[in-house]
Design an enzyme around this catalytic site. Structure first.
Site, PDB file in Angstrom:
ATOM      1  N   CYS A   1     -26.375 -51.243 -16.253  1.00  0.00           N
ATOM      2  CA  CYS A   1     -25.894 -52.541 -16.741  1.00  0.00           C
ATOM      3  C   CYS A   1     -25.784 -53.470 -15.533  1.00  0.00           C
ATOM      4  O   CYS A   1     -25.004 -53.233 -14.614  1.00  0.00           O
ATOM      5  CB  CYS A   1     -24.543 -52.327 -17.417  1.00  0.00           C
ATOM      6  SG  CYS A   1     -23.851 -53.826 -18.067  1.00  0.00           S
TER       7      CYS A   1
ATOM      8  N   CYS B   1     -19.003 -66.462 -15.019  1.00  0.00           N
ATOM      9  CA  CYS B   1     -19.792 -66.985 -16.139  1.00  0.00           C
ATOM     10  C   CYS B   1     -19.159 -68.271 -16.638  1.00  0.00           C
ATOM     11  O   CYS B   1     -17.943 -68.375 -16.724  1.00  0.00           O
ATOM     12  CB  CYS B   1     -19.847 -65.961 -17.272  1.00  0.00           C
ATOM     13  SG  CYS B   1     -20.851 -66.539 -18.656  1.00  0.00           S
TER      14      CYS B   1
ATOM     15  N   CYS C   1     -13.471 -62.336 -22.993  1.00  0.00           N
ATOM     16  CA  CYS C   1     -14.261 -61.731 -21.908  1.00  0.00           C
ATOM     17  C   CYS C   1     -13.621 -62.030 -20.553  1.00  0.00           C
ATOM     18  O   CYS C   1     -13.397 -63.199 -20.215  1.00  0.00           O
ATOM     19  CB  CYS C   1     -15.686 -62.288 -21.951  1.00  0.00           C
ATOM     20  SG  CYS C   1     -16.691 -61.790 -20.546  1.00  0.00           S
TER      21      CYS C   1
ATOM     22  N   CYS D   1     -16.213 -67.241 -22.950  1.00  0.00           N
ATOM     23  CA  CYS D   1     -15.803 -66.615 -24.212  1.00  0.00           C
ATOM     24  C   CYS D   1     -14.362 -66.126 -24.048  1.00  0.00           C
ATOM     25  O   CYS D   1     -13.989 -65.601 -22.993  1.00  0.00           O
ATOM     26  CB  CYS D   1     -16.722 -65.442 -24.546  1.00  0.00           C
ATOM     27  SG  CYS D   1     -18.450 -65.952 -24.702  1.00  0.00           S
TER      28      CYS D   1
ATOM     29  N   CYS E   1     -17.691 -52.921 -21.106  1.00  0.00           N
ATOM     30  CA  CYS E   1     -18.107 -54.298 -21.408  1.00  0.00           C
ATOM     31  C   CYS E   1     -16.956 -55.262 -21.258  1.00  0.00           C
ATOM     32  O   CYS E   1     -15.871 -55.019 -21.771  1.00  0.00           O
ATOM     33  CB  CYS E   1     -18.500 -54.423 -22.875  1.00  0.00           C
ATOM     34  SG  CYS E   1     -20.035 -53.726 -23.267  1.00  0.00           S
TER      35      CYS E   1
ATOM     36  N   GLU F   1     -20.570 -56.598 -10.022  1.00  0.00           N
ATOM     37  CA  GLU F   1     -20.458 -55.207 -10.445  1.00  0.00           C
ATOM     38  C   GLU F   1     -21.699 -54.752 -11.198  1.00  0.00           C
ATOM     39  O   GLU F   1     -22.323 -55.522 -11.926  1.00  0.00           O
ATOM     40  CB  GLU F   1     -19.215 -55.052 -11.316  1.00  0.00           C
ATOM     41  CG  GLU F   1     -17.960 -55.145 -10.473  1.00  0.00           C
ATOM     42  CD  GLU F   1     -16.689 -55.042 -11.301  1.00  0.00           C
ATOM     43  OE1 GLU F   1     -15.792 -54.311 -10.890  1.00  0.00           O
ATOM     44  OE2 GLU F   1     -16.596 -55.697 -12.344  1.00  0.00           O
TER      45      GLU F   1
HETATM   46  N1  SAH Z   1     -23.351 -63.042 -21.175  1.00  0.00           N
HETATM   47  C1  SAH Z   1     -24.103 -62.144 -21.955  1.00  0.00           C
HETATM   48  C2  SAH Z   1     -24.206 -60.770 -21.355  1.00  0.00           C
HETATM   49  C3  SAH Z   1     -22.994 -60.199 -20.681  1.00  0.00           C
HETATM   50  S1  SAH Z   1     -21.653 -59.713 -21.700  1.00  0.00           S
HETATM   51  C4  SAH Z   1     -23.573 -62.089 -23.358  1.00  0.00           C
HETATM   52  O1  SAH Z   1     -22.490 -62.606 -23.615  1.00  0.00           O
HETATM   53  O2  SAH Z   1     -24.275 -61.554 -24.214  1.00  0.00           O
HETATM   54  C5  SAH Z   1     -22.220 -58.199 -22.458  1.00  0.00           C
HETATM   55  C6  SAH Z   1     -21.558 -57.909 -23.800  1.00  0.00           C
HETATM   56  O3  SAH Z   1     -20.179 -57.541 -23.639  1.00  0.00           O
HETATM   57  C7  SAH Z   1     -21.561 -59.116 -24.729  1.00  0.00           C
HETATM   58  O4  SAH Z   1     -21.902 -58.784 -26.036  1.00  0.00           O
HETATM   59  C8  SAH Z   1     -20.129 -59.548 -24.632  1.00  0.00           C
HETATM   60  O5  SAH Z   1     -19.775 -60.360 -25.707  1.00  0.00           O
HETATM   61  C9  SAH Z   1     -19.399 -58.239 -24.581  1.00  0.00           C
HETATM   62  N2  SAH Z   1     -18.009 -58.351 -24.125  1.00  0.00           N
HETATM   63  C10 SAH Z   1     -17.485 -59.283 -23.320  1.00  0.00           C
HETATM   64  N3  SAH Z   1     -16.168 -59.061 -23.135  1.00  0.00           N
HETATM   65  C11 SAH Z   1     -15.853 -57.957 -23.833  1.00  0.00           C
HETATM   66  C12 SAH Z   1     -14.651 -57.197 -24.015  1.00  0.00           C
HETATM   67  N4  SAH Z   1     -13.526 -57.546 -23.410  1.00  0.00           N
HETATM   68  N5  SAH Z   1     -14.717 -56.105 -24.801  1.00  0.00           N
HETATM   69  C13 SAH Z   1     -15.875 -55.734 -25.363  1.00  0.00           C
HETATM   70  N6  SAH Z   1     -17.034 -56.395 -25.241  1.00  0.00           N
HETATM   71  C14 SAH Z   1     -17.026 -57.498 -24.480  1.00  0.00           C
HETATM   72 FE1  SF4 Z   2     -20.210 -65.059 -20.294  1.00  0.00          FE
HETATM   73 FE2  SF4 Z   2     -18.599 -63.087 -21.016  1.00  0.00          FE
HETATM   74 FE3  SF4 Z   2     -19.345 -64.903 -22.812  1.00  0.00          FE
HETATM   75 FE4  SF4 Z   2     -21.142 -63.120 -21.888  1.00  0.00          FE
HETATM   76  S1  SF4 Z   2     -19.318 -62.670 -23.099  1.00  0.00           S
HETATM   77  S2  SF4 Z   2     -21.427 -65.331 -22.147  1.00  0.00           S
HETATM   78  S3  SF4 Z   2     -20.419 -62.903 -19.771  1.00  0.00           S
HETATM   79  S4  SF4 Z   2     -18.102 -65.296 -20.992  1.00  0.00           S
END
Ligand code: SAH
Ligand code: SF4
Length: 359
Positions: A105, A112, A119, A116, A336, A92
């Site tokens: 974006c 990934c 996420c 996390c 995000c 996406e």
């Molecule tokens: N993997 C990288 C970049 C992609 S995620 C990273 O983690 O930085 C981009 C941003 O969205 C990151 O700061 C991530 O922590 C945040 N993010 C992920 N899941 C989210 C959610 N459910 N709500 C809000 N922000 C989220």
């Molecule tokens: Fe991966 Fe999502 Fe963590 Fe970014 S926030 S490192 S995309 S698992």
């Protein structure tokens, strides 16, 4: 013989490829301009290339795009595309228009491996790295698809699916193309890599590319960050902060953006704010508080807006520049952490990658 996809090359690699084919290196620059700057993909229309070279290009190379599966427009103007890769997986890409800029974006991996807990991309598991062609292809396609709306991409953020620094080589070559005056010519301040904190790769990135850096912090102590961002067990906060505070040492007016997702009753208390202030005070960083975007089956909730504002005020009162991210494109799941490459029938569940950088 399979053809080379010219979208995989930055200027240097295009030149090397042409030299190998017996052409002068500057032809690489001309090709880069045709493809990325002028959006011309038909070799016969590349008028400053000789006829024999155009024939050679047709024979040996191609400009191979992603397939568009879905093109959605949110009521707030945010636009999201679902692109299909050659093996059928989807990624996406989201465009967020604002008054004075347009931010794209971009995804860097399918899924990934960092996993996390808050996420949805992480929950999906990891499938594979994107190629340079697939990453820059998102920018190329989006910029063409935005033309009828007269919208331009002024900023690119690697904040889509994936951990960009775990796909380092392809990501840095893509950054080269984004910054190249013969391609997109974006300024280094308008291109941002966001990372969960893969420390050795952050140090390499600093040497390799001058782009802006965002770090997914999300917790002010190791105990909580170990849970929310599991890669913290390998790269703990003290080491992360030492890399971040030095990151823009040579440029006193630049700061690392610390991203902090606001999770109700998880990381948003007065004590968390106090710990965060202690961690960040007098460092060259700014903070972006991200309202949590829910997704199916998550047990987390977003902190109420009054709590987020109170949290912001505490940081600001301690002279830490803090903004609250405006959530965009929620109605099309373009916000995000909502990016999962969803397509019907659903992507197969993909397994986690065995990657030394995060073990
Ligand atoms: N993997 C990288 C970049 C992609 S995620 C990273 O983690 O930085 C981009 C941003 O969205 C990151 O700061 C991530 O922590 C945040 N993010 C992920 N899941 C989210 C959610 N459910 N709500 C809000 N922000 C989220
Ligand atoms: Fe991966 Fe999502 Fe963590 Fe970014 S926030 S490192 S995309 S698992």
């Amino acid at each position: 013989m399979s053809k080379v996809n010219l979208l995989n090359f930055n200027r240097e690699n295009l030149a090397a490829c042409l030299v190998e084919w017996g052409e002068p290196a500057y032809r690489g620059t001309q090709l880069l301009q045709w493809i990325h700057q002028k959006g011309v993909f038909d070799f016969d229309a590349m008028s400053n290339l000789s006829k024999p070279l155009r024939e050679k290009l047709k024979e040996k190379s191609e400009i191979n795009f992603l397939d568009i599966v879905l093109d959605q427009l949110s009521h707030d103007g945010t636009r999201k595309w679902l692109f299909r890769l050659s093996e059928g997986n989807c990624i996406e890409t989201v465009f967020i228009p604002e008054d004075s800029r347009g931010t794209l974006c971009v995804s860097s991996q399918v899924g990934c491996a960092v996993n996390c807990t808050f996420c949805s991309t992480g929950k999906q598991g990891f499938s594979r790295d994107l190629t340079v062609a697939e990453i820059i292809g998102q920018v190329l396609l989006a910029s063409r698809l935005l033309l009828p709306q007269k919208k331009a991409i002024t900023n690119v953020v690697m904040m889509g699916m994936g951990e960009p620094l775990l796909n380092f080589n392809n990501v840095v070559q893509t950054l080269d193309i984004l910054l190249d005056d013969y391609a997109y010519g974006l300024s280094k301040r308008r291109v941002t890599v966001s990372t969960s904190g893969i420390i050795p790769k952050m140090i390499e990135l600093k040497k390799r590319s001058p782009v802006a850096l965002a770090v997914s912090l999300h917790a002010p102590n190791d105990e909580l960050r170990n849970v929310l961002v599991p890669v913290n067990r390998k790269y703990p906060l003290s080491e992360l902060m030492s890399v971040c505070s030095d990151y823009f040492k040579e440029e006193p007016r630049r700061a690392v953006m610390m991203e902090y997702v606001m999770l109700d009753d998880i990381n948003d208390s007065d004590l968390h704010a106090k710990q965060l202030i202690q961690l960040l005070k007098n460092k060259a960083v700014k903070v972006n508080l991200i309202p949590f975007n829910p997704f199916p089956k998550t047990t987390y909730h977003c902190s109420p807006m009054e709590k987020i504002k109170k949290f912001q005020k505490k940081l600001m009162d301690s002279d830490i520049m803090t903004t609250i991210r405006r959530t965009r494109g929620e109605d099309i799941e373009g916000a995000c952490g909502q990016l999962v490459g969803k397509v019907e029938p659903k992507n197969k569940k993909i397994k986690n990658k065995n990657n030394d950088d995060i073990k």
